[in-house]
Design a protein around this motif. Structure first.
Motif, PDB file in Angstrom:
ATOM      1  N   VAL A 285      -3.494  -1.847  23.348  1.00 52.85           N
ATOM      2  CA  VAL A 285      -2.183  -1.624  23.549  1.00 52.85           C
ATOM      3  C   VAL A 285      -2.181  -1.049  25.069  1.00 52.85           C
ATOM      4  O   VAL A 285      -1.256  -1.481  25.958  1.00 52.85           O
ATOM      5  CB  VAL A 285      -1.468  -0.917  22.505  1.00 52.85           C
ATOM      6  CG1 VAL A 285      -0.163  -0.279  23.240  1.00 52.85           C
ATOM      7  CG2 VAL A 285      -1.532  -1.566  21.198  1.00 52.85           C
TER       8      VAL A 285
ATOM      9  N   GLY B  14      -0.397  -2.995  27.922  1.00 53.36           N
ATOM     10  CA  GLY B  14       0.562  -2.576  28.421  1.00 53.36           C
ATOM     11  C   GLY B  14       0.544  -2.426  29.924  1.00 53.36           C
ATOM     12  O   GLY B  14       1.445  -2.584  30.952  1.00 53.36           O
TER      13      GLY B  14
ATOM     14  N   ILE C 286       0.191   4.823  17.255  1.00 54.32           N
ATOM     15  CA  ILE C 286      -1.067   4.302  16.810  1.00 54.32           C
ATOM     16  C   ILE C 286      -1.913   5.662  16.726  1.00 54.32           C
ATOM     17  O   ILE C 286      -2.705   5.858  15.920  1.00 54.32           O
ATOM     18  CB  ILE C 286      -1.767   3.194  17.440  1.00 54.32           C
ATOM     19  CG1 ILE C 286      -0.758   1.913  17.497  1.00 54.32           C
ATOM     20  CG2 ILE C 286      -3.154   2.964  17.256  1.00 54.32           C
ATOM     21  CD1 ILE C 286      -1.253   0.771  18.424  1.00 54.32           C
TER      22      ILE C 286
ATOM     23  N   VAL D 148       3.940   2.042  14.170  1.00 52.64           N
ATOM     24  CA  VAL D 148       4.139   1.305  15.381  1.00 52.64           C
ATOM     25  C   VAL D 148       5.685   1.084  15.828  1.00 52.64           C
ATOM     26  O   VAL D 148       6.325   1.363  17.006  1.00 52.64           O
ATOM     27  CB  VAL D 148       3.487  -0.233  15.048  1.00 52.64           C
ATOM     28  CG1 VAL D 148       3.760  -1.291  16.339  1.00 52.64           C
ATOM     29  CG2 VAL D 148       2.181   0.129  14.848  1.00 52.64           C
TER      30      VAL D 148
ATOM     31  N   ILE E  49      -7.419  -0.786  18.682  1.00 56.86           N
ATOM     32  CA  ILE E  49      -6.031  -1.231  18.489  1.00 56.86           C
ATOM     33  C   ILE E  49      -5.461  -0.418  19.949  1.00 56.86           C
ATOM     34  O   ILE E  49      -4.542  -1.182  20.561  1.00 56.86           O
ATOM     35  CB  ILE E  49      -5.387  -1.555  17.438  1.00 56.86           C
ATOM     36  CG1 ILE E  49      -6.156  -2.442  16.494  1.00 56.86           C
ATOM     37  CG2 ILE E  49      -3.908  -1.648  17.711  1.00 56.86           C
ATOM     38  CD1 ILE E  49      -5.330  -2.398  14.951  1.00 56.86           C
ATOM     39  N   LEU E  50      -5.507   0.878  19.659  1.00 52.27           N
ATOM     40  CA  LEU E  50      -4.857   1.704  20.683  1.00 52.27           C
ATOM     41  C   LEU E  50      -5.217   1.447  22.181  1.00 52.27           C
ATOM     42  O   LEU E  50      -4.465   1.019  23.012  1.00 52.27           O
ATOM     43  CB  LEU E  50      -5.289   3.034  20.228  1.00 52.27           C
ATOM     44  CG  LEU E  50      -4.944   4.196  21.358  1.00 52.27           C
ATOM     45  CD1 LEU E  50      -3.329   4.137  21.503  1.00 52.27           C
ATOM     46  CD2 LEU E  50      -5.402   5.379  20.833  1.00 52.27           C
TER      47      LEU E  50
ATOM     48  N   GLY F  12       7.275   3.418  18.193  1.00 51.20           N
ATOM     49  CA  GLY F  12       7.562   2.603  19.448  1.00 51.20           C
ATOM     50  C   GLY F  12       9.136   2.593  19.830  1.00 51.20           C
ATOM     51  O   GLY F  12       9.332   2.418  20.802  1.00 51.20           O
TER      52      GLY F  12
ATOM     53  N   THR G   5       3.207  -4.195  32.569  1.00 52.13           N
ATOM     54  CA  THR G   5       4.545  -3.208  32.512  1.00 52.13           C
ATOM     55  C   THR G   5       4.678  -3.118  34.273  1.00 52.13           C
ATOM     56  O   THR G   5       4.010  -3.042  34.932  1.00 52.13           O
ATOM     57  CB  THR G   5       4.200  -2.160  31.892  1.00 52.13           C
ATOM     58  OG1 THR G   5       3.995  -2.106  30.749  1.00 52.13           O
ATOM     59  CG2 THR G   5       5.356  -1.170  32.122  1.00 52.13           C
TER      60      THR G   5
ATOM     61  N   THR H 181       5.567   0.689  25.322  1.00 53.97           N
ATOM     62  CA  THR H 181       3.999   0.797  25.530  1.00 53.97           C
ATOM     63  C   THR H 181       3.506   2.029  25.127  1.00 53.97           C
ATOM     64  O   THR H 181       2.565   2.044  24.540  1.00 53.97           O
ATOM     65  CB  THR H 181       3.565   0.191  26.910  1.00 53.97           C
ATOM     66  OG1 THR H 181       4.011  -1.127  26.909  1.00 53.97           O
ATOM     67  CG2 THR H 181       2.098  -0.033  26.765  1.00 53.97           C
TER      68      THR H 181
ATOM     69  N   VAL I 263       4.110   3.076  21.551  1.00 54.08           N
ATOM     70  CA  VAL I 263       3.476   2.377  20.609  1.00 54.08           C
ATOM     71  C   VAL I 263       2.059   2.658  20.415  1.00 54.08           C
ATOM     72  O   VAL I 263       1.479   3.195  19.323  1.00 54.08           O
ATOM     73  CB  VAL I 263       3.444   0.828  20.797  1.00 54.08           C
ATOM     74  CG1 VAL I 263       2.499   0.037  20.052  1.00 54.08           C
ATOM     75  CG2 VAL I 263       4.865   0.147  20.283  1.00 54.08           C
ATOM     76  N   ALA I 264       1.597   3.173  21.694  1.00 49.31           N
ATOM     77  CA  ALA I 264       0.193   3.823  21.734  1.00 49.31           C
ATOM     78  C   ALA I 264       0.283   5.181  20.998  1.00 49.31           C
ATOM     79  O   ALA I 264      -0.792   5.509  20.295  1.00 49.31           O
ATOM     80  CB  ALA I 264      -0.065   3.930  23.060  1.00 49.31           C
TER      81      ALA I 264
END
Length: 224
Positions: free
Chosen positions: A31, A35, A106, A126, A27-28, A130, A39, A99, A102-103
């Protein structure tokens, strides 16, 4: 839940299994990849932006491990870790900032998970972390780092308060917070102590002129 997490009867929390850690890492990476792809002003993240963002996340992670004090159910005053995370938004704007933040959240979940149900880590890791990316709203403003940092901290505080109110309110009475408003006051105070303390010393640091000058120089390096 048994495939990815195991239950601990000692404190009522869940710990990731090996499969759980792999899932979190996937998941990391997702993201970061997504991103990096979306971005920016109509273009992807450059290698330089990725490098500077990676350094900011790494510094935030390292300093998050230097804890001046820590509460038993999560939350700690660290050595300016929130500042480092907010730098990405200050450099590159809101989308890049969120982005990266959030990373970072995580990554915090991977390194030190505290999970009591499936929704709580989303709020605590998150959304709360985030929110530090909201610093990007003031990326082009005068004194944008200070303004962005304050907004980012308020955002994190809001989600930390929400998590405390929803998921940890049962502990309020143990600390003398009783009555209808007890859980809300408990969460306000509990989260306000460690977040407010770190924010306070960080703002004092940013008030020092050589520090502000250095931060402005780093931003020029990051965006040129």
């Amino acid at each position: 839940m048994s495939l990815f997490f195991t239950y601990s009867k000692a404190d009522g929390s869940y710990m990731p299994t090996m499969a759980g850690y792999i899932l979190l890492v996937v998941i990391l990476l997702a993201v970061l990849i997504i991103g990096a792809a979306v971005t920016g002003k109509g273009k992807k993240f450059t290698a330089k932006q990725i490098a500077f963002s990676g350094v900011a996340i790494a510094l935030g992670t390292v300093t998050s491990m230097i804890k001046l004090f820590e509460f038993p159910m999560g939350g700690s005053m660290t050595l300016f870790s929130m500042l480092f995370v907010t730098l990405v938004g200050y450099w590159y704007g809101t989308r890049a900032g969120i982005t990266a933040a959030v990373a970072y959240g995580i990554l915090q979940l991977v390194l030190g998970p505290y999970i009591i149900n499936p929704v709580q880590p989303i709020v605590d890791y998150v959304l709360a972390f985030g929110a530090l990316g909201l610093s990007g709203i003031f990326s082009k403003s005068v004194n944008g780092l200070v303004k962005g940092y304050i907004l980012a901290v308020i955002g994190r505080y809001f989600f930390a308060f929400l998590s405390g109110l929803i998921f940890f309110s049962s502990s309020a009475a143990d600390y003398g917070f009783t009555g209808f408003f007890g859980p809300a006051l408990y969460s306000l105070v509990y989260n306000g102590i460690y977040i407010g303390a770190e924010a306070g010393i960080t703002l004092v640091l940013l008030a020092i002129k050589p520090v502000r000058t250095a931060m402005a120089s780093v931003k020029r390096l990051a965006v040129e």
